[in-house]
Design a protein around this motif. Sequence first.
Motif, PDB file in Angstrom:
ATOM      1  N   ASP A  98       0.841  -1.194   0.000  1.00 11.90           N
ATOM      2  CA  ASP A  98       0.000   0.000   0.000  1.00 11.90           C
ATOM      3  C   ASP A  98       0.878   1.247   0.000  1.00 11.90           C
ATOM      4  OD1 ASP A  98      -1.901  -1.931   0.361  1.00 11.90           O
ATOM      5  OD2 ASP A  98      -2.633  -1.195   2.286  1.00 11.90           O
ATOM      6  N   GLY A  99       0.448   2.263  -0.778  1.00  9.42           N
ATOM      7  CA  GLY A  99       1.124   3.552  -0.769  1.00  9.42           C
ATOM      8  C   GLY A  99       2.572   3.512  -1.199  1.00  9.42           C
ATOM      9  N   SER A 100       2.902   2.674  -2.191  1.00  9.94           N
ATOM     10  CA  SER A 100       4.307   2.498  -2.560  1.00  9.94           C
ATOM     11  C   SER A 100       4.704   3.116  -3.899  1.00  9.94           C
ATOM     12  CB  SER A 100       4.661   1.009  -2.586  1.00  9.94           C
ATOM     13  OG  SER A 100       3.839   0.312  -3.509  1.00  9.94           O
ATOM     14  N   GLU A 121      -6.866  -1.290  -7.274  1.00  4.41           N
ATOM     15  CA  GLU A 121      -5.486  -1.623  -6.935  1.00  4.41           C
ATOM     16  C   GLU A 121      -4.568  -0.410  -7.092  1.00  4.41           C
ATOM     17  OE1 GLU A 121      -5.393  -4.218  -5.008  1.00  4.41           O
ATOM     18  OE2 GLU A 121      -3.841  -5.280  -6.154  1.00  4.41           O
ATOM     19  N   ARG A 123      -5.379   2.737  -6.660  1.00  5.94           N
ATOM     20  CA  ARG A 123      -5.597   3.601  -5.500  1.00  5.94           C
ATOM     21  C   ARG A 123      -4.901   3.036  -4.259  1.00  5.94           C
ATOM     22  NH1 ARG A 123     -10.970   3.949  -7.757  1.00  5.94           N
ATOM     23  NH2 ARG A 123     -11.333   6.029  -8.605  1.00  5.94           N
ATOM     24  N   ARG A 124      -4.908   1.738  -4.142  1.00  5.30           N
ATOM     25  CA  ARG A 124      -4.289   1.109  -2.967  1.00  5.30           C
ATOM     26  C   ARG A 124      -2.778   1.312  -2.945  1.00  5.30           C
ATOM     27  NH1 ARG A 124      -1.554  -3.324  -2.006  1.00  5.30           N
ATOM     28  NH2 ARG A 124      -1.885  -4.204  -4.099  1.00  5.30           N
ATOM     29  N   ILE A 125      -2.112   1.166  -4.083  1.00  4.49           N
ATOM     30  CA  ILE A 125      -0.642   1.231  -4.098  1.00  4.49           C
ATOM     31  C   ILE A 125      -0.107   2.640  -4.295  1.00  4.49           C
ATOM     32  CG2 ILE A 125      -0.558  -1.131  -4.997  1.00  4.49           C
ATOM     33  CD1 ILE A 125       0.425   0.122  -7.674  1.00  4.49           C
ATOM     34  N   ALA A 255      -7.018   5.659  -1.630  1.00  2.00           N
ATOM     35  CA  ALA A 255      -8.128   4.718  -1.493  1.00  2.00           C
ATOM     36  C   ALA A 255      -9.138   5.253  -0.496  1.00  2.00           C
ATOM     37  CB  ALA A 255      -7.609   3.357  -1.024  1.00  2.00           C
TER      38      ALA A 255
END
Length: 265
Positions: A98-100, A121, A123-125, A255
Amino acid sequence: MPTEIPPPRNWFDQGGSAYARFRPEYPPQLAAYLASVAPERRLAVDVGCGNGQLTQLLAPHFERVIGLDPSADQIANAIPGARIEYQCAPAEQLPLADGSASLVTAAQAAHWFDLPAFYGEVRRIARPGAVLALVSYGVLRLEPLLDARFQTFYWDEIGPYWPPERRLVDSGYATIDFPFSEFEYPALEIRVEWNLSEFLGYLTTWSAVRSAREVGREDLLLAFANDCAAAWGDPDRRRPVSWPINMRIGRVEPAGARPAAQARP
């Protein structure tokens, strides 16, 4: 003894290596632009990366680039490079924390994705301010002498043999849902100079050409090739061929956040 007349050349018999030889490559300016709009240069993720054409262009601009593709064969033959990692994974299940990611790209691939799952996906990363770019290139352009004949071939003759998803690529993904805050991008294009054999070799990589051959429409292909040969002149003469680069590009909301209003380019 009468002189035996050789059969006309079949320009569409280029052999099995045609895809690697003739597919157009994105210009370095595309990767430089994408890096310039990313909030930082830590990680770029190229989804549906294929053999890594765009992935390897991004590598000089980021600390890490990860290329993802669901095809193990594509990953096995992807272009290696410093700071590049390849993994076999679908667009709907990105193997990232997440957030990478600062930049997520999909080049000539988004029309095969389950877009709602893919967007979730992304939005998640995504890191704050991350950019998503769905990249495609449009219908090629030739010199006027050749372009009119090509456009008739593309839209009217070979057109019915394209899969339905091709229409999304031709439109630059203009009609797909893109729930992100879009912004304008500079005019970019792919440019090559090809002789006649290279130009027609590129056409052999089209799924529509393979489909036409499978249903016995070799006549359609050969008629076009003969018309091109007549207009081209010296088959070894190199002529300019270009493709406009199209994008849907925007900032990714975290997200759970409500998408910002869109401003189409």
